[in-house]
Design a protein around this motif. Sequence first.
Motif, PDB file in Angstrom:
ATOM      1  N   TYR A  93       0.816  -1.209   0.000  1.00 41.79           N
ATOM      2  CA  TYR A  93       0.000   0.000   0.000  1.00 41.79           C
ATOM      3  C   TYR A  93       0.851   1.260   0.000  1.00 41.79           C
ATOM      4  N   TYR A  94       1.979   1.232   0.641  1.00 42.31           N
ATOM      5  CA  TYR A  94       2.864   2.394   0.609  1.00 42.31           C
ATOM      6  C   TYR A  94       3.403   2.621  -0.797  1.00 42.31           C
ATOM      7  N   LEU A  95       3.783   1.528  -1.470  1.00 42.41           N
ATOM      8  CA  LEU A  95       4.268   1.650  -2.845  1.00 42.41           C
ATOM      9  C   LEU A  95       3.160   2.132  -3.774  1.00 42.41           C
ATOM     10  N   LEU A  96       1.960   1.575  -3.591  1.00 42.56           N
ATOM     11  CA  LEU A  96       0.824   1.981  -4.417  1.00 42.56           C
ATOM     12  C   LEU A  96       0.486   3.444  -4.183  1.00 42.56           C
ATOM     13  N   ALA A  97       0.533   3.879  -2.923  1.00 38.16           N
ATOM     14  CA  ALA A  97       0.253   5.283  -2.611  1.00 38.16           C
ATOM     15  C   ALA A  97       1.305   6.197  -3.229  1.00 38.16           C
ATOM     16  N   GLY A  98       2.579   5.808  -3.157  1.00 32.88           N
ATOM     17  CA  GLY A  98       3.643   6.609  -3.759  1.00 32.88           C
ATOM     18  C   GLY A  98       3.496   6.715  -5.265  1.00 32.88           C
ATOM     19  N   PHE A  99       3.189   5.581  -5.893  1.00 32.15           N
ATOM     20  CA  PHE A  99       2.979   5.574  -7.346  1.00 32.15           C
ATOM     21  C   PHE A  99       1.785   6.453  -7.726  1.00 32.15           C
ATOM     22  N   SER A 100       0.698   6.327  -6.980  1.00 29.25           N
ATOM     23  CA  SER A 100      -0.510   7.096  -7.269  1.00 29.25           C
ATOM     24  C   SER A 100      -0.269   8.590  -7.091  1.00 29.25           C
ATOM     25  N   ALA A 101       0.477   8.957  -6.054  1.00 35.06           N
ATOM     26  CA  ALA A 101       0.792  10.370  -5.830  1.00 35.06           C
ATOM     27  C   ALA A 101       1.597  10.940  -6.989  1.00 35.06           C
ATOM     28  N   ALA A 102       2.554  10.144  -7.471  1.00 35.90           N
ATOM     29  CA  ALA A 102       3.367  10.594  -8.610  1.00 35.90           C
ATOM     30  C   ALA A 102       2.502  10.787  -9.856  1.00 35.90           C
ATOM     31  N   VAL A 103       1.578   9.867 -10.084  1.00 35.01           N
ATOM     32  CA  VAL A 103       0.687   9.966 -11.247  1.00 35.01           C
ATOM     33  C   VAL A 103      -0.203  11.202 -11.143  1.00 35.01           C
ATOM     34  N   ILE A 104      -0.763  11.433  -9.940  1.00 34.28           N
ATOM     35  CA  ILE A 104      -1.642  12.596  -9.740  1.00 34.28           C
ATOM     36  C   ILE A 104      -0.884  13.897  -9.973  1.00 34.28           C
ATOM     37  N   LEU A 105       0.326  14.017  -9.436  1.00 39.81           N
ATOM     38  CA  LEU A 105       1.131  15.224  -9.627  1.00 39.81           C
ATOM     39  C   LEU A 105       1.494  15.421 -11.097  1.00 39.81           C
ATOM     40  N   LEU A 106       1.811  14.336 -11.769  1.00 40.40           N
ATOM     41  CA  LEU A 106       2.152  14.414 -13.190  1.00 40.40           C
ATOM     42  C   LEU A 106       0.961  14.898 -14.010  1.00 40.40           C
TER      43      LEU A 106
END
Length: 379
Positions: A93-106
């Motif tokens: 979940y931490y990895l998924l949250a980090g990936f999702s945050a990067a996608v949202i910012l992008l």
Amino acid sequence: MTLQVCLLAGNLVTVVLVLAYRSRYAKESTSSLFIAAKCLQISVLIVLLLTDFIDSRITATLSGLLGLAGGTTEALAILMLLGVYTTKVKRYYYLLAGFSAAVILLLIITASDEVQLRIAIASLLGSLFIIYPVYCLLMKGKNSPLQKVMGLLYCIVMMILIIGAVVGLISVPLNTHLSQLLQWSFYIGIYLLMFLGTAGFTLLSREQSYVELERVATYDELTGILNRRAFVLRARPLIAAAAKEGTAFSFLLLDVDHFKNVNDTYGHDIGDRVLKDFASKIEQQLANGDLFGRFGGEEFAVILHRADEQACDEMAERLRTAILGAVINGVPLHYTVSIGVITVMSTERITLNNLYKLSDTALYQAKQKGRNCVVRSYG
């Protein structure tokens, strides 16, 4: 706007109620995580309500990241409540949250005006957070009806989010009925997700508390077998049914020999391990229809369902020999058991108290004969 205000009010009420409950009872990490999730979701709704007063890029960034943190926290709280919160799950979940945050910012940086695309990607990312809770609720272990219904509802929400994401990714023109359907499906999915998280966590907490209370009231804390009260409650209908059908059954009273000497010589910790070893070995020998419970101290009772004298004698001898040659903490620690038995083969109903007295007399005789033996009472 109306939907956002309703969600905000619902989450505020939930947090107030949970905090009021925690003010009286002991605080624990699961409810703390759930409150943190609700607070994050409240902050998202506040940011969205301020959209007209703050730059859209700021509100989009804040609401996306806060919503992501809130969703992650709530998913972890539910998984913790289900008992599947492991280091591996936490890392996922931490990895998924980090990936999702990067996608949202992008997305905010490169496609700030593509509202439809942001909604589609957010829907898709949201569905990824639900997959594992759905699997745990529907497929993992012996789940309760409540957990299965919750799993089904979460699955429906996940499908709504995925369908909304697919519709958004095929570049439907804005201001069309399909585009509006995308936005409504997204908001409905988020609403259902928040509602399920709140109601589901509350109901699951209550169910887990009930299960724990039932476990404490039913099973002996040390050995994990039935305690005396639960044994008596379950034995009475068995005895009544045997009398009505005229079928034989046997009652065995077992007592670990010289248990006081074990405690005095090796300490109470080793004594507890002896009792746990004893209960485990005896339980392995019994059939599913038999009852096994701890009556107190080193005294245990067994009811053998449909066992006549011959079957009872064979089982009693098997139980006596099953514990011989015990090894505790890698060290041989020999202990023995004395057993008093009685078999009932008539349609006349006998009370459990009388069975106990008769088998206790036989057990006393076994002790007098030198212990480590089986003595039968004939009533």
